[in-house]
Scaffold this active site. Sequence first.
Site, PDB file in Angstrom:
ATOM      1  N   HIS A  44       0.836  -1.203   0.000  1.00  0.00           N
ATOM      2  CA  HIS A  44       0.000   0.000   0.000  1.00  0.00           C
ATOM      3  C   HIS A  44       0.875   1.260   0.000  1.00  0.00           C
ATOM      4  O   HIS A  44       0.620   2.199  -0.740  1.00  0.00           O
ATOM      5  CB  HIS A  44      -0.854   0.071   1.278  1.00  0.00           C
ATOM      6  CG  HIS A  44      -1.875  -1.015   1.436  1.00  0.00           C
ATOM      7  ND1 HIS A  44      -2.046  -1.700   2.607  1.00  0.00           N
ATOM      8  CD2 HIS A  44      -2.801  -1.516   0.577  1.00  0.00           C
ATOM      9  CE1 HIS A  44      -3.032  -2.568   2.481  1.00  0.00           C
ATOM     10  NE2 HIS A  44      -3.508  -2.495   1.260  1.00  0.00           N
ATOM     11  N   ARG A  57      -1.974  -6.176  -8.111  1.00  0.00           N
ATOM     12  CA  ARG A  57      -0.943  -7.148  -7.756  1.00  0.00           C
ATOM     13  C   ARG A  57      -0.789  -8.241  -8.790  1.00  0.00           C
ATOM     14  O   ARG A  57       0.221  -8.380  -9.435  1.00  0.00           O
ATOM     15  CB  ARG A  57      -1.281  -7.817  -6.424  1.00  0.00           C
ATOM     16  CG  ARG A  57      -0.925  -7.002  -5.242  1.00  0.00           C
ATOM     17  CD  ARG A  57      -1.568  -7.540  -4.003  1.00  0.00           C
ATOM     18  NE  ARG A  57      -3.013  -7.388  -4.062  1.00  0.00           N
ATOM     19  CZ  ARG A  57      -3.805  -7.438  -3.016  1.00  0.00           C
ATOM     20  NH1 ARG A  57      -3.309  -7.691  -1.836  1.00  0.00           N
ATOM     21  NH2 ARG A  57      -5.088  -7.266  -3.135  1.00  0.00           N
TER      22      ARG A  57
HETATM   23  P1  ADP Z   1      -5.668  -5.774   0.990  1.00  0.00           P
HETATM   24  O1  ADP Z   1      -6.029  -6.606  -0.222  1.00  0.00           O
HETATM   25  O2  ADP Z   1      -4.201  -5.776   1.288  1.00  0.00           O
HETATM   26  O3  ADP Z   1      -6.535  -6.027   2.175  1.00  0.00           O
HETATM   27  P2  ADP Z   1      -7.053  -3.222   0.507  1.00  0.00           P
HETATM   28  O4  ADP Z   1      -8.464  -3.628   0.377  1.00  0.00           O
HETATM   29  O5  ADP Z   1      -6.768  -2.333   1.655  1.00  0.00           O
HETATM   30  O6  ADP Z   1      -5.942  -4.321   0.559  1.00  0.00           O
HETATM   31  O7  ADP Z   1      -6.574  -2.622  -0.895  1.00  0.00           O
HETATM   32  C1  ADP Z   1      -6.546  -1.292  -1.262  1.00  0.00           C
HETATM   33  C2  ADP Z   1      -5.856  -1.117  -2.595  1.00  0.00           C
HETATM   34  O8  ADP Z   1      -4.479  -1.470  -2.441  1.00  0.00           O
HETATM   35  C3  ADP Z   1      -6.363  -1.978  -3.750  1.00  0.00           C
HETATM   36  O9  ADP Z   1      -6.255  -1.226  -4.947  1.00  0.00           O
HETATM   37  C4  ADP Z   1      -5.385  -3.127  -3.772  1.00  0.00           C
HETATM   38  O10 ADP Z   1      -5.311  -3.729  -5.038  1.00  0.00           O
HETATM   39  C5  ADP Z   1      -4.108  -2.393  -3.437  1.00  0.00           C
HETATM   40  N1  ADP Z   1      -3.075  -3.273  -2.889  1.00  0.00           N
HETATM   41  C6  ADP Z   1      -3.194  -4.155  -1.888  1.00  0.00           C
HETATM   42  N2  ADP Z   1      -2.049  -4.813  -1.674  1.00  0.00           N
HETATM   43  C7  ADP Z   1      -1.156  -4.317  -2.567  1.00  0.00           C
HETATM   44  C8  ADP Z   1       0.216  -4.601  -2.867  1.00  0.00           C
HETATM   45  N3  ADP Z   1       0.887  -5.547  -2.219  1.00  0.00           N
HETATM   46  N4  ADP Z   1       0.814  -3.893  -3.838  1.00  0.00           N
HETATM   47  C9  ADP Z   1       0.133  -2.948  -4.526  1.00  0.00           C
HETATM   48  N5  ADP Z   1      -1.164  -2.650  -4.309  1.00  0.00           N
HETATM   49  C10 ADP Z   1      -1.798  -3.315  -3.347  1.00  0.00           C
END
Ligand code: ADP
Length: 169
Positions: A23, A96
Site C-alpha cells: 500500500h 498485484r
Molecule cells: P488488501 O487486499 O491488502 O486487504 P485493501 O483492500 O486495503 O488491501 O486494498 C486497497 C488497494 O491497495 C487496492 O487497490 C489493492 O489492489 C491495493 N493493494 C493491496 N495490496 C497491494 C500490494 N501488495 N501492492 C500494490 N497494491 C496493493
Amino acid sequence: MSRTLSNRVAVYTGVFDPIHYGHLDVIRRGSHIFDRLVVGVGINPDKASFFSLEERVELVRLVVKEFPNVEVRPFSGLAVGFVREVGAGVMLRGLRTTSDMEYEFTMSLMNLNLDPEIETVFLMAKEEYSHLSSSLLRQIASFKGALGHFMPPVIKEALEKRVRERQQE
Ligand code: ADP
C-alpha cells in the site's frame, strides 16, 4: 457538461487492515504523480475488521507523515461518492496479480457507470510487494511469523499487540 473534479487530485481507497509496504509503495508513487492524494480508509461490509476504523486511520496517518501532499480520511458508503466529495477526478488503485485484474476491471467499469467523471488509474505493484495482502499478513502474525520485511515497525508492533490481545480473550 463542464468538469467539476480535478485530475490533479486522486483518491486511494482501501480497508488497510492493516497498511503494509505494498500500500505504502502505491501511496508514495501516487504522491509523485498527483498534486494531492487523499487516502480513503473504508469499511468492508462483508466482514469484521481486525482493527477498528479509527485505529486503521490512525495507523495510516502515522506512516504517511513524510508525504506532505497526502491526507488520510475515513469514509463510508460508495467510494465514488467519497471521491466526488473530495473533488478528485481520479481513483488510484494498486494491481498485484492477474487475479486482482478481474475484480478491479469489474469495479472500475462499475464506478465509471456510477460516475462517468471519475477515472480509475492503476499502478502495478512492485515485484517485491506483489505477494503482500493484509489478510495474509494477519495470518502470519497470528502464527508468530516474522513481519519486519512487510510493514513499518510501528504497524508491526500494533499488529503483534492486537494478535496477543485476541489470543488472550
Ligand atoms: P488488501 O487486499 O491488502 O486487504 P485493501 O483492500 O486495503 O488491501 O486494498 C486497497 C488497494 O491497495 C487496492 O487497490 C489493492 O489492489 C491495493 N493493494 C493491496 N495490496 C497491494 C500490494 N501488495 N501492492 C500494490 N497494491 C496493493
